[in-house]
Scaffold this motif. Structure first.
Motif, short mmCIF file in Angstrom:
data_model
loop_
_atom_site.label_atom_id
_atom_site.label_comp_id
_atom_site.label_asym_id
_atom_site.label_seq_id
_atom_site.Cartn_x
_atom_site.Cartn_y
_atom_site.Cartn_z
N THR A 135 9.33 8.11 4.49
CA THR A 135 9.03 7.31 3.58
C THR A 135 8.58 7.80 2.17
O THR A 135 8.32 8.06 1.26
CB THR A 135 8.52 5.07 3.17
N TYR A 136 7.53 8.12 2.82
CA TYR A 136 6.30 8.53 1.52
C TYR A 136 6.80 10.14 1.05
O TYR A 136 7.04 10.63 -0.31
CB TYR A 136 5.21 9.46 2.16
N ALA B 212 -0.34 8.30 -13.27
CA ALA B 212 -0.78 8.16 -11.57
C ALA B 212 -1.73 7.70 -11.38
O ALA B 212 -1.90 6.65 -10.62
CB ALA B 212 -0.33 9.84 -10.96
N VAL B 213 -2.89 7.94 -12.45
CA VAL B 213 -3.70 7.49 -11.86
C VAL B 213 -4.09 5.60 -12.31
O VAL B 213 -5.31 4.88 -10.94
CB VAL B 213 -5.06 7.46 -13.10
N PHE B 214 -3.50 4.97 -13.23
CA PHE B 214 -3.32 3.87 -13.05
C PHE B 214 -2.75 3.04 -11.79
O PHE B 214 -3.04 1.80 -11.54
CB PHE B 214 -3.21 3.75 -14.52
N VAL B 215 -1.67 3.24 -11.65
CA VAL B 215 -0.74 3.44 -10.69
C VAL B 215 -1.90 3.00 -9.68
O VAL B 215 -2.31 2.58 -8.70
CB VAL B 215 0.24 3.84 -9.55
N LEU B 216 -2.65 4.33 -8.73
CA LEU B 216 -4.24 3.88 -8.15
C LEU B 216 -4.99 3.44 -8.18
O LEU B 216 -5.12 3.14 -7.16
CB LEU B 216 -4.41 5.87 -8.00
N ALA B 217 -5.12 3.17 -9.20
CA ALA B 217 -6.14 2.18 -9.09
C ALA B 217 -5.63 0.99 -9.10
O ALA B 217 -6.34 -0.20 -9.00
CB ALA B 217 -6.57 1.83 -10.92
N SER B 218 -4.59 0.72 -9.40
CA SER B 218 -3.43 -0.26 -9.05
C SER B 218 -3.66 -1.10 -7.17
O SER B 218 -3.43 -2.36 -6.66
CB SER B 218 -2.55 -1.64 -9.10
N ASN C 293 -4.65 17.90 -4.66
CA ASN C 293 -4.44 16.37 -4.15
C ASN C 293 -3.30 16.17 -3.20
O ASN C 293 -2.91 15.20 -2.81
CB ASN C 293 -3.14 16.30 -5.91
N ASN C 294 -2.85 17.46 -2.58
CA ASN C 294 -1.52 17.96 -1.64
C ASN C 294 -2.65 17.09 -0.32
O ASN C 294 -1.75 16.75 0.63
CB ASN C 294 -1.51 19.14 -1.81
N THR C 295 -3.89 17.39 -0.06
CA THR C 295 -4.33 16.72 0.88
C THR C 295 -4.91 15.65 0.73
O THR C 295 -4.79 15.02 2.01
CB THR C 295 -5.87 17.84 1.27
N LEU C 296 -5.84 15.01 0.06
CA LEU C 296 -6.08 13.98 0.09
C LEU C 296 -4.81 12.84 -0.42
O LEU C 296 -5.21 11.56 -0.18
CB LEU C 296 -7.27 13.87 -1.46
N THR C 297 -4.02 13.08 -1.20
CA THR C 297 -2.77 11.77 -1.09
C THR C 297 -2.52 11.95 -0.08
O THR C 297 -1.94 10.18 0.66
CB THR C 297 -1.81 12.44 -1.67
N THR C 298 -2.05 12.28 1.13
CA THR C 298 -1.12 12.71 2.19
C THR C 298 -2.29 11.72 3.26
O THR C 298 -1.95 10.53 4.00
CB THR C 298 -0.36 13.07 3.10
N GLY D 140 1.01 -1.47 -0.04
CA GLY D 140 -0.56 0.09 -0.31
C GLY D 140 0.96 0.82 -0.35
O GLY D 140 0.86 2.13 -0.57
N LEU D 141 1.81 1.11 1.12
CA LEU D 141 2.48 2.21 1.06
C LEU D 141 3.50 2.46 -0.39
O LEU D 141 3.54 3.48 -1.13
CB LEU D 141 3.74 2.53 2.06
N LEU D 142 3.98 1.68 -1.28
CA LEU D 142 5.25 1.76 -1.89
C LEU D 142 4.25 2.14 -2.79
O LEU D 142 4.59 2.49 -4.31
CB LEU D 142 5.85 -0.11 -2.32
N THR D 143 2.70 1.33 -3.40
CA THR D 143 1.63 2.69 -4.27
C THR D 143 1.64 3.58 -4.48
O THR D 143 1.45 4.43 -5.53
CB THR D 143 0.78 1.32 -4.34
N MET D 144 0.99 3.62 -3.18
CA MET D 144 0.78 5.55 -3.09
C MET D 144 1.73 6.53 -2.91
O MET D 144 2.15 7.36 -3.42
CB MET D 144 0.09 5.82 -1.95
N GLY D 145 3.25 5.35 -2.94
CA GLY D 145 4.57 6.36 -2.83
C GLY D 145 4.74 7.00 -4.31
O GLY D 145 5.73 7.67 -4.49
#
Length: 573
Positions: free
Chosen positions: A337-338, A376-382, A315-320, A212-217
């Motif tokens: 890490t992020y 980044a959309v496709f990475v988030l989708a994963s 994006n800055n608010t929701l990504t973290t 999860g952390l790697l994907t969001m990173g």
């Protein structure tokens, strides 16, 4: 947390230590925007190409990224104040050296030292503000958010004004202002205790083993790739002077701040974290494509850059928040890490963009930046299932959904309490007393719910108070009530960033126990933030089956409904 903080006055009842660090935060957050208006001037005066000037971002951000891996280790050994002071010293020294430099290579090198100082400062500043706060943690967090917004908005304006004097002006300006902040920090910030447990040097890298952390990173890396491509190269096709560029990026910064604080929570509450991020990243991809297509039209580029501020704020608010939702490690480690992964993307993007622009045309880096947003959309989708599961409290590891914990005696079955939600604020006892009067009048038990939240700002996440402090606060309320002959029970509601979800969780609990009334107090964030859609108060009011009232000392309780929320919003506008 909109419903749980104290009065507006408590916001300003902070010790000098908090104000000193908040001032330093404003200057620190000016950092990137301060330089942007002088990029064309730097290229002209130092006979450098745009790709060479872009290395100012690369050296600064890559060093910041690497430093994020060690700041936790450093801070846990020398303490937060010393880490903060070292960071400020480095910023003062290297920003002054950059201003005194006579070559682009020298400035690039000094910006690297500046990046190291910035990492040490940013990683500890929020923790120092929270640790030094009085008059409520909520007020301290609001000051930090205000410093962030002010720095982002004012940085380009100040950079543009100083840039009209000389390209050296912004560098010397930062050095002078940070020197003032350094003196204030040394003088007013007390020595803070070191953490009981030291952070491992390898912890941030080991955290990347969690999917999860790697994907969001990776998603954040791609987002920052597009973002810093725009920030580093958009000034050139605008064909404006430093002052005009400052005004453009000030407009951009104002949208970043406004959409981060006011719009992002409303969208998140209505659509959920992942869907909003999908739409936001696609929107940024479109904006970057507009810049690429219209690179020969200064007006098109200017408008697109300003509009992008809205998407970047969201994006800055929701990504973290999404990172914290899916991270099964300590929040401080997850933040490091992020920060490491996302700043790597921000640092490499200007360098690659410069090479592409030199080899092809100025539009190509923007096309690549747009592609990064879409990728980044496709990475988030994963990782969509991970985010959705975390929001539904199905994730493993650390609690991510707001959760209630019983404190004190367990109430008898079938009790129908009056619930009062409060936070760690000066007027919490007064709010509890007002709710106790309602409980007395209705013959109900009073249940005190202390809201303990994790503040999520930019890449940082920090607990505004520890669990023991929150439990102690509840017990203090219960003892106070018992002394006045009032039967009461207590709970702690722990929340991570998402105010609306916490409001809905409390509403569901109230429905489960068939609560008679739910009482909340005023927020120091002000009525606009408290009563807007996506806030704790609005979500609680919309979701609750029980009566929700706004209580203030010495005033008649004000019933909250969808209609009254709209009235309160209108009056405050």
């Amino acid at each position: 947390m909109s419903a749980t903080h104290g009065t507006t006055a408590s916001l300003f009842k902070q010790p000098r230590a908090v104000w000193a660090v908040a001032f330093a935060c404003v200057i620190s957050f000016m950092g990137i925007g301060l330089v942007d208006p002088i990029l064309p001037s730097l290229a002209k005066n130092l006979h450098a190409t745009p790709s060479q000037v872009s290395l100012l971002f690369t050296s600064y951000l890559v060093v910041t990224a690497i430093a994020m891996l060690v700041v936790g280790w450093v801070s846990s050994r020398i303490g937060a104040k010393r880490t903060l002071v070292v960071g400020l010293v480095l910023i003062v020294v290297f920003s002054a050296l950059a201003g005194a430099s006579g070559s682009i290579g020298g400035i690039v090198g000094f910006r690297a030292g500046w990046g190291l100082g910035n990492a040490l400062f940013i990683a500890t500043s929020l923790a120092v503000i929270v640790a030094s706060a009085s008059g409520g943690f909520g007020g301290a967090i609001i000051l930090y958010e205000a410093a962030l917004g002010l720095g982002i908005a004012v940085g380009p304006l100040l950079g543009g004004e100083l840039g009209t004097i000389s390209w050296r002006g912004p560098f010397f300006g930062v050095a002078a202002l940070m020197a003032v902040a350094l003196i204030a920090t040394i003088a007013f910030v007390p020595a803070l205790p070191k953490p009981e447990r030291r952070t491992s040097l390898a912890a941030p890298l080991k955290a990347l083993r969690h999917r999860g952390l790697l994907t969001m990173g990776i998603m954040a890396l791609l987002y920052n790739w597009g973002f810093f491509t725009m920030l580093g190269y958009a000034p050139y096709p605008m064909e404006l002077d430093a002052q005009q560029l400052g005004l453009v990026f000030t407009g951009w910064g104002l949208l970043v701040a406004a959409f981060s604080v006011f719009v992002a929570p409303r969208l998140q509450a209505r659509f959920g974290t992942a869907p909003v991020l999908y739409g936001n990243l696609i929107g940024l991809g479109i904006v970057m494509t507009v810049i690429a297509v219209g690179v020969n039209s200064p007006v098109a580029v200017i408008v697109a850059v300003i509009v992008s501020g809205a998407f970047i704020g969201i994006n800055n608010t929701l990504t973290t928040q999404a990172v914290m939702l899916v991270s099964p490690v300590e929040r401080s480690v997850a933040s490091s890490t992020y920060g490491f992964v996302r700043f790597i993307g921000g640092g490499l993007a200007p360098f690659v963009a410069g090479k592409l622009a030199d080899a092809t045309s100025l539009s190509v880096p923007f096309y690549l930046g747009g592609a990064a947003f879409i990728l980044a959309v496709f990475v988030l989708a994963s990782g969509h299932k991970l985010v959705s599961a975390a929001e539904k409290n199905e994730a493993h590891g650390e609690t991510v959904r707001p959760a209630l914990e019983r404190v004190g005696a367990t109430p008898e079955p079938g009790y129908r309490p009056v619930i009062v939600a409060v936070g760690a604020t000066e007027d919490a006892t007064l709010i509890v007393d007002e709710a106790a009067a309602i409980a007395r009048d209705t013959g109900s038990t009073l249940e005190v719910v202390h809201v303990r939240e994790t503040a999520v700002i930019e890449e940082q996440a920090i607990d505004t108070e520890d669990a023991d402090h929150a439990r102690a606060a509840v017990l203090a309320h219960l003892n106070h009530l018992v002394a006045h002959g009032i039967t009461a029970t207590g709970q702690v509601l722990t929340s991570i960033g998402d105010h609306a979800t916490a409001g809905r969780v409390l509403a569901q609990h109230a429905a489960d126990v068939e609560a008679h009334t739910i009482a909340i107090g005023r927020s120091p964030r002000g009525p606009v933030a408290q009563f807007t859609d996506g806030s704790f108060t609005a979500a609680l009011t919309h979701a609750a089956a029980s009566t929700v009232v706004l209580v203030e000392p010495g005033r008649t309780p004000h019933r909250l409904t969808a209609a009254s929320l709209e009235e309160l919003r209108t009056k405050s506008a």
